[in-house]
Every structure is written in structure tokens, then in C-alpha cells.
Design a protein around this motif. Structure first.
Motif, PDB file in Angstrom:
ATOM      1  N   GLN A   1       0.992  -1.460  -0.313  1.00 37.70           N
ATOM      2  CA  GLN A   1       0.134  -0.402  -0.035  1.00 37.70           C
ATOM      3  C   GLN A   1       0.768   0.944  -0.141  1.00 37.70           C
ATOM      4  O   GLN A   1       1.858   1.495   0.937  1.00 37.70           O
ATOM      5  N   ALA A   2       0.622   2.036  -1.227  1.00 34.33           N
ATOM      6  CA  ALA A   2       1.417   3.352  -1.098  1.00 34.33           C
ATOM      7  C   ALA A   2       0.721   4.233  -0.792  1.00 34.33           C
ATOM      8  O   ALA A   2      -0.564   4.099  -0.717  1.00 34.33           O
ATOM      9  N   PRO A   3       1.945   4.924  -0.041  1.00 34.29           N
ATOM     10  CA  PRO A   3       0.610   6.545   0.491  1.00 34.29           C
ATOM     11  C   PRO A   3       0.073   6.799  -0.426  1.00 34.29           C
ATOM     12  O   PRO A   3       0.191   7.826  -1.604  1.00 34.29           O
ATOM     13  N   GLY A   4      -1.330   6.958   0.150  1.00 33.60           N
ATOM     14  CA  GLY A   4      -2.760   7.898  -0.599  1.00 33.60           C
ATOM     15  C   GLY A   4      -3.304   7.201  -1.804  1.00 33.60           C
ATOM     16  O   GLY A   4      -3.866   7.041  -2.478  1.00 33.60           O
ATOM     17  N   LYS A   5      -2.596   5.516  -1.789  1.00 33.48           N
ATOM     18  CA  LYS A   5      -3.176   4.961  -2.812  1.00 33.48           C
ATOM     19  C   LYS A   5      -3.964   3.291  -1.560  1.00 33.48           C
ATOM     20  O   LYS A   5      -3.857   3.189  -0.735  1.00 33.48           O
ATOM     21  N   GLU A   6      -4.766   2.283  -2.657  1.00 34.64           N
ATOM     22  CA  GLU A   6      -5.479   1.674  -1.840  1.00 34.64           C
ATOM     23  C   GLU A   6      -4.852   0.440  -1.566  1.00 34.64           C
ATOM     24  O   GLU A   6      -3.434   0.032  -2.741  1.00 34.64           O
ATOM     25  N   ARG A   7      -4.231  -0.637  -0.978  1.00 35.07           N
ATOM     26  CA  ARG A   7      -3.900  -1.701  -1.648  1.00 35.07           C
ATOM     27  C   ARG A   7      -3.852  -2.761  -2.270  1.00 35.07           C
ATOM     28  O   ARG A   7      -4.797  -3.206  -2.254  1.00 35.07           O
TER      29      ARG A   7
END
Length: 120
Positions: free
Chosen positions: A39-45
Motif C-alpha cells: 500500500q503506497a501513500p494515498g493509494k489502495e492496497r
């Protein structure tokens, strides 16, 4: 209940490598399947890789194909994610969970994950 503990993350420059470990608190019987997600910052897993424990079936998503490899040491109840030629887009928290075989559906609770940060 959290059954897996992730480790091995860190900070690395683009082009570098890391090996993540996922240690299960209980014995992982053959036939079960383990998956790595991130899971990247601001994104969905999102899913990254999965494998059948003790079996040949391995799946790696297109965005990391050729760079990431999933493997296991069943004697140590550990699944690894070898990550090579890392890019900034690989920056994320990485998680492992048991999944339903053939799918990305998690069967166990999410743990704390391990942070991977790639700088240019």
C-alpha cells in the motif's frame, strides 16, 4: 487474528534490492497459499505476489514481474519477497497474509507490514 509478521523493509536507492520476510506464528501446511501486498501513500492496497506453499504455483503481478520473486522456507515457516531493481514506484508498506488459493482474498488479519522506501 494476525498470524504473520513482516520484516526486512528499509530505505534504498533506486536500482537497489531488498528481501522481505514473512514469518508465520503457526505452521503453514502444504496446500495453503501466501500473498504479498503493498500500500503506497494515498493509494489502495494492491496485490504483488502469491504462491502455493510447497507447490510450484507462483503469481507475480505485471508491474513487478522480472524484478520481484516470491519463495519460501517451509521449515522456518517463512515466505520471502526478493525485490530487485527497485524504483520509487515500489515505495509502500508491504504486507503478507494467507490468501485463498487461486485468488487474492485474504484469510487472515493484516499485520503491521514493513515499510519500503526507494529514493532516486
Amino acid at each position: 487474528q494476525v498470524q504473520q509478521v513482516e520484516s526486512g523493509g528499509g530505505s534504498v536507492q533506486a536500482g537497489g534490492s531488498l528481501r522481505l520476510s514473512c514469518v508465520s506464528r503457526i505452521k503453514i501446511a502444504y496446500g495453503n497459499c501466501m500473498g504479498w501486498f503493498r500500500q503506497a501513500p494515498g493509494k489502495e492496497r494492491e496485490p504483488v505476489a502469491r504462491m502455493n506453499i510447497g507447490g510450484p504455483s507462483k503469481v507475480v503481478v505485471d508491474s513487478v514481474k522480472g524484478r520481484f520473486t516470491i519463495s519460501e522456507d517451509n521449515a522456518e515457516n517463512t515466505v520471502f519477497l526478493q525485490m530487485n531493481n527497485l524504483t520509487r514506484e515500489d515505495t509502500a508498506v508491504y504486507y503478507c497474509v494467507l490468501v485463498s488459493c487461486g485468488t487474492w482474498r485474504p484469510r487472515t488479519a493484516w499485520g503491521q507490514g514493513t515499510q519500503v522506501t526507494v529514493s532516486s
